[in-house]
Design an enzyme around this catalytic site. Structure first.
Site, PDB file in Angstrom:
ATOM      1  N   LYS A 182     -12.096  19.986-116.799  1.00  0.00           N
ATOM      2  CA  LYS A 182     -12.659  18.802-117.452  1.00  0.00           C
ATOM      3  C   LYS A 182     -12.468  18.892-118.981  1.00  0.00           C
ATOM      4  O   LYS A 182     -12.166  19.969-119.515  1.00  0.00           O
ATOM      5  CB  LYS A 182     -14.140  18.659-117.076  1.00  0.00           C
TER       6      LYS A 182
HETATM    7  C1  LIG Z   1     -15.116  17.073-111.079  1.00  0.00           C
HETATM    8  C2  LIG Z   1     -15.836  15.894-110.556  1.00  0.00           C
HETATM    9  C3  LIG Z   1     -17.080  15.996-109.926  1.00  0.00           C
HETATM   10  C4  LIG Z   1     -17.697  17.298-109.558  1.00  0.00           C
HETATM   11  O1  LIG Z   1     -17.945  18.125-110.646  1.00  0.00           O
HETATM   12  P1  LIG Z   1     -18.401  19.649-110.430  1.00  0.00           P
HETATM   13  O2  LIG Z   1     -18.905  20.048-111.789  1.00  0.00           O
HETATM   14  O3  LIG Z   1     -17.196  20.415-110.003  1.00  0.00           O
HETATM   15  O4  LIG Z   1     -19.469  19.658-109.400  1.00  0.00           O
HETATM   16  C5  LIG Z   1     -17.747  14.824-109.574  1.00  0.00           C
HETATM   17  N1  LIG Z   1     -17.186  13.628-109.787  1.00  0.00           N
HETATM   18  C6  LIG Z   1     -15.978  13.485-110.350  1.00  0.00           C
HETATM   19  C7  LIG Z   1     -15.436  12.120-110.566  1.00  0.00           C
HETATM   20  C8  LIG Z   1     -15.251  14.618-110.726  1.00  0.00           C
HETATM   21  O5  LIG Z   1     -14.022  14.486-111.244  1.00  0.00           O
END
Ligand SMILES: *Cc1c(COP(=O)(O)O)cnc(C)c1O
Length: 388
Positions: A182
Site C-alpha cells: 500500500k
Molecule cells: C489491501 C486491501 C484490503 C485489506 O487490507 P489488509 O490490511 O491486508 O487487511 C481491503 N480492501 C482493499 C480494497 C484492499 O486493497
C-alpha cells in the site's frame, strides 16, 4: 529488462526506528502508536484515529462495534479485494454485492439504494484504485436510513480527496491499510479514522478483545488492577514495533504521490492511442494513484498476462469480481452476468507497475511492450469489445 510490480522503500533508517523500540521495555501498543494516531488525526482532520494491525481486523472491530451479526446485511461493491466482503461473512452477516459504474468502476449511490432492505446495517464503499466515491452524495441518498453506517474502504486512498475532502469526513468512519504494497506501509497494519466519539470509545474495546483497559494502562506501575471484558472484540491492535515505521511513511506520502501521479499521467498519455481501455477520472477529485489498471478484451487477458511475464514485467489482477469467486458463487448461487459490469472488468483487467522508484527507463520499456506486443494481440482478437 526486468520491471517488478512493486518495490518498497523502507531502508536502514527504518531499522534504527525498530531498534529504538526494542531498547524500551514495551513492545506492543503504547506511546509510539499514540503519537502516530495524533498525526493521523491531523492529516485527515478527524477527531479520532485508531491504529490497527490490518484493514481486515480494523473492519472486524468496526463491524463488532456497530453490532453487525447474523441476520444483518452489509452492502459492498463487486470490484474490491475479497477482504471487504469477508469481514462481513466472518461475523455471520451477509455481504450484498452491487455492480459498479462502467466508467469509474466505483460503487454508485443508485446501486446502494437498490440493494437496501430492512436488514441493511452498513455500506462499505471502496475508493477503488485511489479514486473516491462521493461519500457526501451517498450519505444524502441514505437520508431516509440514518441507522445505516457508512464505512469507507480507504485501503487505496490515503492521499485521495473529493472536493477537497479526505476520507473520514462524511462517513461513520474510514479504514486504511498499511499492508506491504500500500502507499503508506509498515509491512502489515492499518488505521480507522472517525469523527464519531461514541463509536471511537467502543472501538477502543473491540480493537482489543472487548477489554476495558489497554495493555499500556494495565501494566502501569503500582498495584494490579482488574480489567473486565464488556463486549466481544477482535485482536486488532498494532504493536509499537510496526507503528514506529509509520511517521516517516506519512511524511513522505505526498511527495511519493507526486511521483506516482507523474508516472500514471505518463501511462495515460502514452496509452490513449491504443485499444487498451482505462478507467475514467472522477471530476473534482485528487486520485490517490494507488494502482494503475488497464482493461483488455477478456478473451486475450490471460495471454497478455503471459506475454508481460515473459517480457519481465511484474503485473497483478485487481480484481476479478468478488461474487464470482468460488466461495461466494457456491454460497449464494451467483451466475454469469449477475453483475455484468464488474464481471467484464474483472475478466479483462491487468495492473501495471506503479511505485515511486519506477524509473523513466523502466516505464518506457513497459509502454513499449504494451504498444509492440500487446496491442497487436488485441487487434487480432475477434471480440475486441473492451467496453460493456
Ligand atoms: C489491501 C486491501 C484490503 C485489506 O487490507 P489488509 O490490511 O491486508 O487487511 C481491503 N480492501 C482493499 C480494497 C484492499 O486493497
Amino acid at each position: 529488462m526486468q520491471v517488478p510490480f512493486y518495490r518498497h522503500e523502507l531502508a536502514s533508517e527504518d531499522a534504527k526506528l525498530v531498534a529504538d523500540v526494542l531498547s524500551t521495555p514495551f513492545l506492543t501498543s503504547g506511546t509510539v502508536g499514540r503519537a502516530v494516531e495524533a498525526r493521523l488525526c491531523d492529516y485527515f482532520g478527524t477527531k479520532h484515529a485508531l491504529l490497527v494491525n490490518s484493514w481486515t481486523n480494523g473492519a472486524l472491530a468496526t463491524l463488532l462495534a456497530l453490532g453487525v451479526g447474523p441476520g444483518d446485511e452489509v452492502i459492498v461493491p463487486t470490484q474490491t479485494f475479497v477482504a471487504t466482503a469477508n469481514v462481513i461473512e466472518i461475523l455471520g452477516a451477509k455481504a450484498v454485492f452491487v455492480d459498479v459504474d462502467p466508467d469509474t468502476l466505483l460503487m454508485t449511490a443508485a446501486g446502494v439504494e437498490s440493494a437496501i432492505t430492512s436488514r441493511t446495517k452498513a455500506v462499505i464503499p471502496v475508493h477503488l484504485y485511489g479514486q473516491m466515491i462521493d461519500v457526501l452524495a451517498l450519505r444524502n441518498s441514505l437520508r431516509a436510513h440514518p441507522n445505516i453506517a457508512i464505512i469507507e474502504d480507504s485501503a487505496h486512498c490515503f492521499e485521495g480527496e473529493l472536493a477537497g475532502d479526505k476520507p473520514g469526513k462524511h462517513s461513520t468512519c474510514a479504514i486504511f491499510s498499511f499492508y506491504a504494497t500500500k502507499n503508506v506501509t509498515c509491512g502489515e497494519g492499518g488505521a480507522i479514522v472517525t469523527n464519531n466519539t461514541p463509536l471511537y470509545e467502543v472501538l477502543l474495546q473491540t480493537r482489543l478483545h472487548g477489554m476495558s483497559a489497554e495493555a499500556v494502562d494495565r501494566f502501569k506501575l503500582g498495584a494490579y488492577r482488574h480489567w473486565d471484558m464488556v463486549r466481544m472484540g477482535a485482536k486488532a491492535n498494532l504493536p509499537d514495533l510496526l507503528a514506529c515505521l509509520l511517521p516517516r511513511q506519512i511524511e513522505a506520502a505526498d511527495k511519493k504521490w507526486e511521483r506516482r501521479n507523474e508516472l500514471a499521467n505518463w501511462y495515460e498519455a502514452n496509452l490513449s492511442d491504443t485499444p487498451i481501455r482505462l478507467p475514467k477520472h472522477v471530476g473534482n477529485a485528487k486520485h490517490a494513484r494507488h494502482l494503475f489498471p488497464i482493461h483488455v478484451p477478456p478473451g486475450v487477458r490471460d495471454e497478455i498476462l503471459a506475454v508481460l511475464g515473459a517480457n519481465g514485467i511484474g503485473v497483478t489482477v485487481n480484481y476479478r469480481a468478488v461474487p464470482s469467486m468460488a466461495y461466494y458463487r457456491e454460497k449464494y448461487g451467483y451466475f454469469e452476468n449477475n453483475f455484468p459490469v464488474g464481471e467484464h472488468w474483472g475478466q479483462g483487467t491487468i495492473s501495471l507497475p506503479l511505485f515511486p522508484s519506477l524509473t523513466t527507463e523502466e516505464q518506457k520499456y513497459v509502454i513499449a511492450v504494451l504498444k509492440n506486443k500487446v496491442t497487436p494481440l488485441i487487434e487480432n482478437t475477434p471480440d475486441r469489445r473492451t467496453t460493456t
